[in-house]
Design an enzyme around this catalytic site. Structure first.
Site, PDB file in Angstrom:
ATOM      1  N   THR A 169       0.646  -1.297  -0.038  1.00  0.00           N
ATOM      2  CA  THR A 169       0.466  -0.177  -0.096  1.00  0.00           C
ATOM      3  C   THR A 169       0.576   1.357  -0.223  1.00  0.00           C
ATOM      4  OG1 THR A 169      -2.684   1.121   1.220  1.00  0.00           O
ATOM      5  CG2 THR A 169      -0.533   0.369   2.463  1.00  0.00           C
ATOM      6  N   TYR A 170       0.463   1.891  -0.941  1.00  0.00           N
ATOM      7  CA  TYR A 170       0.720   3.416  -0.272  1.00  0.00           C
ATOM      8  C   TYR A 170       0.107   4.689  -0.163  1.00  0.00           C
ATOM      9  CZ  TYR A 170      -0.747   4.164  -5.009  1.00  0.00           C
ATOM     10  OH  TYR A 170      -1.790   4.488  -6.443  1.00  0.00           O
ATOM     11  N   ASP A 259      -5.036  -3.620  -1.936  1.00  0.00           N
ATOM     12  CA  ASP A 259      -5.929  -3.125  -0.836  1.00  0.00           C
ATOM     13  C   ASP A 259      -7.111  -1.996  -1.986  1.00  0.00           C
ATOM     14  OD1 ASP A 259      -4.613  -0.498  -3.017  1.00  0.00           O
ATOM     15  OD2 ASP A 259      -4.333   0.519  -1.193  1.00  0.00           O
ATOM     16  N   GLU A 359       2.634 -12.793 -12.673  1.00  0.00           N
ATOM     17  CA  GLU A 359       2.239 -13.720 -11.662  1.00  0.00           C
ATOM     18  C   GLU A 359       2.512 -14.987 -12.058  1.00  0.00           C
ATOM     19  OE1 GLU A 359       0.340 -11.387 -12.691  1.00  0.00           O
ATOM     20  OE2 GLU A 359      -1.072  -9.856 -12.130  1.00  0.00           O
ATOM     21  N   HIS A 387     -11.259  -7.244  -9.166  1.00  0.00           N
ATOM     22  CA  HIS A 387     -10.257  -6.799  -9.410  1.00  0.00           C
ATOM     23  C   HIS A 387     -10.858  -5.521 -10.241  1.00  0.00           C
ATOM     24  CE1 HIS A 387      -5.394  -6.152 -10.944  1.00  0.00           C
ATOM     25  NE2 HIS A 387      -6.137  -5.593  -9.988  1.00  0.00           N
TER      26      HIS A 387
HETATM   27  N1  UDP Z   1       0.802   0.242  -4.683  1.00  0.00           N
HETATM   28  C1  UDP Z   1       2.232   0.633  -3.551  1.00  0.00           C
HETATM   29  N2  UDP Z   1       2.886   1.717  -4.081  1.00  0.00           N
HETATM   30  C2  UDP Z   1       2.478   2.175  -5.428  1.00  0.00           C
HETATM   31  C3  UDP Z   1       1.944   2.187  -6.557  1.00  0.00           C
HETATM   32  C4  UDP Z   1       0.919   0.691  -6.462  1.00  0.00           C
HETATM   33  O1  UDP Z   1       2.050   0.080  -2.459  1.00  0.00           O
HETATM   34  O2  UDP Z   1       3.532   3.128  -5.944  1.00  0.00           O
HETATM   35  C5  UDP Z   1      -0.050  -1.366  -4.555  1.00  0.00           C
HETATM   36  C6  UDP Z   1      -2.047  -0.446  -4.211  1.00  0.00           C
HETATM   37  O3  UDP Z   1      -1.885   0.301  -3.176  1.00  0.00           O
HETATM   38  C7  UDP Z   1      -2.141  -2.007  -4.296  1.00  0.00           C
HETATM   39  C8  UDP Z   1      -1.171  -2.879  -5.166  1.00  0.00           C
HETATM   40  O4  UDP Z   1      -0.141  -1.871  -4.887  1.00  0.00           O
HETATM   41  O5  UDP Z   1      -2.304  -2.724  -3.218  1.00  0.00           O
HETATM   42  C9  UDP Z   1      -1.265  -2.822  -6.768  1.00  0.00           C
HETATM   43  O6  UDP Z   1      -1.453  -1.617  -6.929  1.00  0.00           O
HETATM   44  P1  UDP Z   1      -2.416  -0.637  -8.292  1.00  0.00           P
HETATM   45  O7  UDP Z   1      -3.788  -1.219  -7.768  1.00  0.00           O
HETATM   46  O8  UDP Z   1      -2.138   0.672  -8.479  1.00  0.00           O
HETATM   47  O9  UDP Z   1      -2.076  -1.757  -9.854  1.00  0.00           O
HETATM   48  P2  UDP Z   1      -3.005  -2.203 -10.382  1.00  0.00           P
HETATM   49  O10 UDP Z   1      -4.456  -2.665  -9.663  1.00  0.00           O
HETATM   50  O11 UDP Z   1      -3.278  -1.494 -11.626  1.00  0.00           O
HETATM   51  O12 UDP Z   1      -2.176  -3.981 -11.196  1.00  0.00           O
HETATM   52 MN    MN Z   2      -5.930  -2.005  -8.253  1.00  0.00          MN
END
Ligand code: UDP
Ligand code: MN
Length: 414
Positions: A169-170, A259, A359, A387
């Site tokens: 998370t961030y 998250d 994955e 998702h």
């Molecule tokens: N995340 C993070 N730092 C970042 C970008 C994403 O911790 O700079 C976390 C984000 O909170 C989430 C996971 O990595 O839990 C996946 O990110 P995102 O939802 O943006 O990616 P997607 O779903 O598009 O693959």
């Molecule tokens: Mn996402």
């Protein structure tokens, strides 16, 4: 030595140095004491005055003697030693006949509780009351009501497999919404559940506050990484969690739960059935593409026989699974022999692969082929999590979900 004393003395000729017309007497206390006349002082007072105050007597000639400074030093040391040895702030426990350190003690020794008991003592140990057991069982979701007829169910209860949920998370405006939502779902899952939340480079106050407020078991980790050479931050944050699980040999089912996704309670319960590696289909809703995509296994019972995928660009993947579409036994990370893994290389996510291949390249390190997978729930024909791609990165208001001031009021109250 003398110059040091002069700077420390509050009564020293400061008035002259500062150019102030001070009302203080320029005499030091010791001078006053001595000026009262030596004869009027008792021998004890004279001794004390001699030890603690410097005599400013006019000297005819400068004769420096080491005796007095040495004696004063010795007295100070001796007094300090006595104070140090004294049982400062301690209570004397008359019953046990020993000293008990007070709460002000700087020692951080853990409290040691003696558990040695005789058989007679053990017999007198209070058994938990049935009512308390029932209340606890309701809280854990073992039984629905605190009904004594369910007592057998309570006594036979064996806690399920631990779930180790990993979330990168961030800190961003919408994070509070996402983390609170996921945390509240995890709170409804039957224990034991361990939530490992990982942030990059620092543990933010916002995340820590949310985690503390939820009342669930968690670990807040930090992934230390130079962000300039990072393609996918989440990959490195998940790897920090994997390292942690491996190092501490945490036992349970590892699940990567971003998250922002949506998870049903049924999903978490189904994971507890997995032996080595379990997978299921995930609903993916792409806002930009305006269509629903399904990704995950096609099953015959629990046997994986194929894969759903709509993405032509990802056809070359070995396994078509979303990051939130599988869970695996944590012991694969720290006990490769048990699972007949051909190598004992650490299992990690790769940041060097093309987007969408994280994955499959990760799963290829855990299983050799579909025969080592279990499709869940039986038949894997049910979607239990989604998702979504609804990230609102630019959202800046309200920061921390706290309103700094009211919005402009356009509808006054009646
Ligand atoms: N995340 C993070 N730092 C970042 C970008 C994403 O911790 O700079 C976390 C984000 O909170 C989430 C996971 O990595 O839990 C996946 O990110 P995102 O939802 O943006 O990616 P997607 O779903 O598009 O693959
Ligand atoms: Mn996402």
């Amino acid at each position: 030595m003398a110059s040091i004393r002069r700077t420390l003395s509050p009564y020293n000729d400061r008035s002259h140095q500062n150019g102030l017309n001070t009302t203080f007497s320029p005499q030091s206390p010791s001078q006053k004491l001595f000026s009262q006349g030596r004869k009027t002082l008792s021998p004890i007072r004279r001794f004390v005055a001699g030890v603690f105050f410097r005599k400013h007597q006019p000297r005819k000639s400068f004769q420096f003697s080491w005796r007095k400074p040495f004696f004063r030093c010795f007295m100070c040391f001796f007094l300090g030693f006595l104070l140090g040895m004294a049982p400062f702030n301690s209570d004397f426990n008359e019953l046990s006949g020993d000293f008990r350190k007070s709460d002000f003690s700087l020692e951080m020794k853990p409290e040691v509780v003696s558990v040695q008991r005789s058989a007679g003592d053990l017999a007198s140990v209070e058994k938990p009351k049935e009512d308390d057991l029932l209340i606890g069982a309701v809280e854990l979701g073992v039984v629905e009501r605190a009904d004594k007829t369910d007592m057998k169910k309570v006594l036979d209860f064996v806690p399920g497999r631990q779930l180790i949920v990993v979330t990168p998370t961030y800190s961003r405006a919408i994070q509070a919404y996402y983390l609170t939502r996921l945390g509240q779902v995890l709170r409804l899952v039957k224990p034991p559940v361990l939530w490992i939340v990982v942030e990059l480079n620092e543990a933010s106050k916002e995340t820590a506050e949310i985690l503390r407020s939820l009342g669930i078991m968690y670990r807040h980790l930090v992934c230390v990484k130079n962000t300039t050479d990072v393609k996918d931050r989440g990959v490195h944050q998940r790897n920090t969690a994997l390292e942690h699980i491996e190092r501490h040999k945490l036992d349970g089912m590892v699940y990567f739960a971003d998250d922002d996704n949506i998870y049903s309670l049924e999903l978490f319960e189904s994971m507890r059935e997995i032996s080595r590696f379990g997978t299921w289909p995930v609903g993916m809703l792409a806002q930009s593409k305006n269509k629903a995509i399904l990704e995950g296994p096609v099953c015959n019972g629990s046997q994986v026989i194929g894969w759903h995928t709509n993405e032509k660009s990802k056809r070359l993947r070995r396994f078509h699974v979303d990051m939130s579409g599988f869970a695996f036994n944590s012991s694969i990370l720290w006990d490769p022999k048990r699972w007949h893994r051909p190598t004992s290389d650490p299992i990690r996510q790769l940041d060097t692969v093309k987007e969408g291949f994280q994955e499959t390249t990760f799963i290829e390190q855990i299983v050799e082929d579909e025969s080592q997978m279990e499709g869940i729930p039986l038949g894997c024909n049910k979607i239990m999590n989604w998702h979504l791609h609804l990230e609102a990165r630019g959202l800046a208001y309200p920061k921390g979900w706290v309103l700094p001031k009211n919005l402009d009021v356009v509808i006054p109250s009646k």
